[in-house]
Design a protein around this motif. Structure first.
Motif, short mmCIF file in Angstrom:
data_model
loop_
_atom_site.label_atom_id
_atom_site.label_comp_id
_atom_site.label_asym_id
_atom_site.label_seq_id
_atom_site.Cartn_x
_atom_site.Cartn_y
_atom_site.Cartn_z
N ASP A 117 -28.06 22.32 -72.70
CA ASP A 117 -29.05 22.76 -71.71
C ASP A 117 -28.83 22.08 -70.36
N ALA A 118 -28.49 20.80 -70.37
CA ALA A 118 -28.23 20.10 -69.11
C ALA A 118 -26.98 20.64 -68.42
N CYS A 119 -25.99 21.02 -69.21
CA CYS A 119 -24.77 21.62 -68.64
C CYS A 119 -25.09 22.94 -67.93
N GLN A 120 -26.16 23.58 -68.35
CA GLN A 120 -26.59 24.83 -67.74
C GLN A 120 -27.60 24.60 -66.62
N GLY A 121 -27.93 23.34 -66.37
CA GLY A 121 -28.83 22.99 -65.28
C GLY A 121 -30.30 23.12 -65.59
N LYS A 122 -30.65 23.16 -66.88
CA LYS A 122 -32.06 23.31 -67.25
C LYS A 122 -32.82 22.01 -66.95
N LYS A 123 -33.88 22.17 -66.19
CA LYS A 123 -34.64 21.03 -65.67
C LYS A 123 -35.14 20.08 -66.77
N GLU A 124 -35.68 20.64 -67.85
CA GLU A 124 -36.23 19.79 -68.92
C GLU A 124 -35.16 18.91 -69.54
N ALA A 125 -33.97 19.44 -69.71
CA ALA A 125 -32.87 18.67 -70.30
C ALA A 125 -32.42 17.57 -69.35
N ILE A 126 -32.30 17.90 -68.09
CA ILE A 126 -31.92 16.90 -67.08
C ILE A 126 -32.94 15.77 -67.07
N GLU A 127 -34.21 16.12 -67.08
CA GLU A 127 -35.27 15.11 -67.08
C GLU A 127 -35.21 14.25 -68.34
N TRP A 128 -34.86 14.86 -69.50
CA TRP A 128 -34.76 14.12 -70.74
C TRP A 128 -33.70 13.02 -70.63
N PHE A 129 -32.52 13.37 -70.09
CA PHE A 129 -31.46 12.38 -69.93
C PHE A 129 -31.89 11.27 -68.98
N LEU A 130 -32.51 11.63 -67.88
CA LEU A 130 -32.93 10.63 -66.91
C LEU A 130 -34.04 9.74 -67.47
N ARG A 131 -35.00 10.35 -68.16
CA ARG A 131 -36.12 9.60 -68.75
C ARG A 131 -35.61 8.60 -69.79
N ASN A 132 -34.59 9.00 -70.54
CA ASN A 132 -34.03 8.12 -71.57
C ASN A 132 -32.90 7.23 -71.06
N GLN A 133 -32.70 7.25 -69.77
CA GLN A 133 -31.70 6.42 -69.09
C GLN A 133 -30.30 6.58 -69.68
N LEU A 134 -29.95 7.81 -69.98
CA LEU A 134 -28.62 8.13 -70.51
C LEU A 134 -27.77 8.68 -69.36
N PHE A 135 -27.61 7.85 -68.37
CA PHE A 135 -26.98 8.28 -67.12
C PHE A 135 -25.51 8.66 -67.29
N GLN A 136 -24.80 7.93 -68.13
CA GLN A 136 -23.38 8.20 -68.30
C GLN A 136 -23.15 9.57 -68.95
#
Length: 135
Positions: free
Chosen positions: A92-111
């Motif tokens: 989902d993040a690869c497709q630019g879906k906002k919720e997925a992007i926020e999930w990665f950022l919220r969980n500090q999975l920056f790499q």
């Protein structure tokens, strides 16, 4: 089933570089025990041969992830059925879906989030010729 979140940071960094078509890093992954990540990088870049290798060598979750990134609904459902939440969020993040992007950022999975953005940029800027890519 491989969970991308379980790979060491150094390996994730190498995986991101392999997706960016860094041949030296692609070969390093192949020679140092991570052929599945090299194959996934090639498959993401459009190699049918690499996708087939993933399937034949027991890396079904990574093959499904690649297909889900390409918005294949059957692959996405397979990931759901197998409770591979991190793969779903990654696709989902690869497709630019906002919720997925926020999930990665919220969980500090920056790499790993960075890798999703490499893939999104690749997908947004390239047309793939599946017949020219080889694994």
């Amino acid at each position: 089933m491989q969970d991308l979140l379980k790979y060491p940071p150094k390996i994730l960094l190498a995986f991101g570089e392999a997706i960016n078509d860094n041949k030296e890093i692609q070969n390093w992954l192949l020679r140092n025990g991570y052929p599945e990540l090299a194959a996934l990088a090639f498959s993401i870049r459009g190699s049918d041969e690499a996708f087939t290798w993933l399937m034949k060598n027991g890396h079904l979750s990574l093959a499904a992830l690649d297909s889900a990134i390409d918005e294949d609904q059957k692959a996405y459902q397979w990931l759901l059925d197998n409770k591979l939440t991190s793969h779903i969020v990654f696709a989902d993040a690869c497709q630019g879906k906002k919720e997925a992007i926020e999930w990665f950022l919220r969980n500090q999975l920056f790499q790993i989030f960075r890798i999703t953005q490499i893939i999104k940029k690749l997908r947004d800027s390239h047309t793939f010729d599946y017949h020219k890519l080889h694994f």
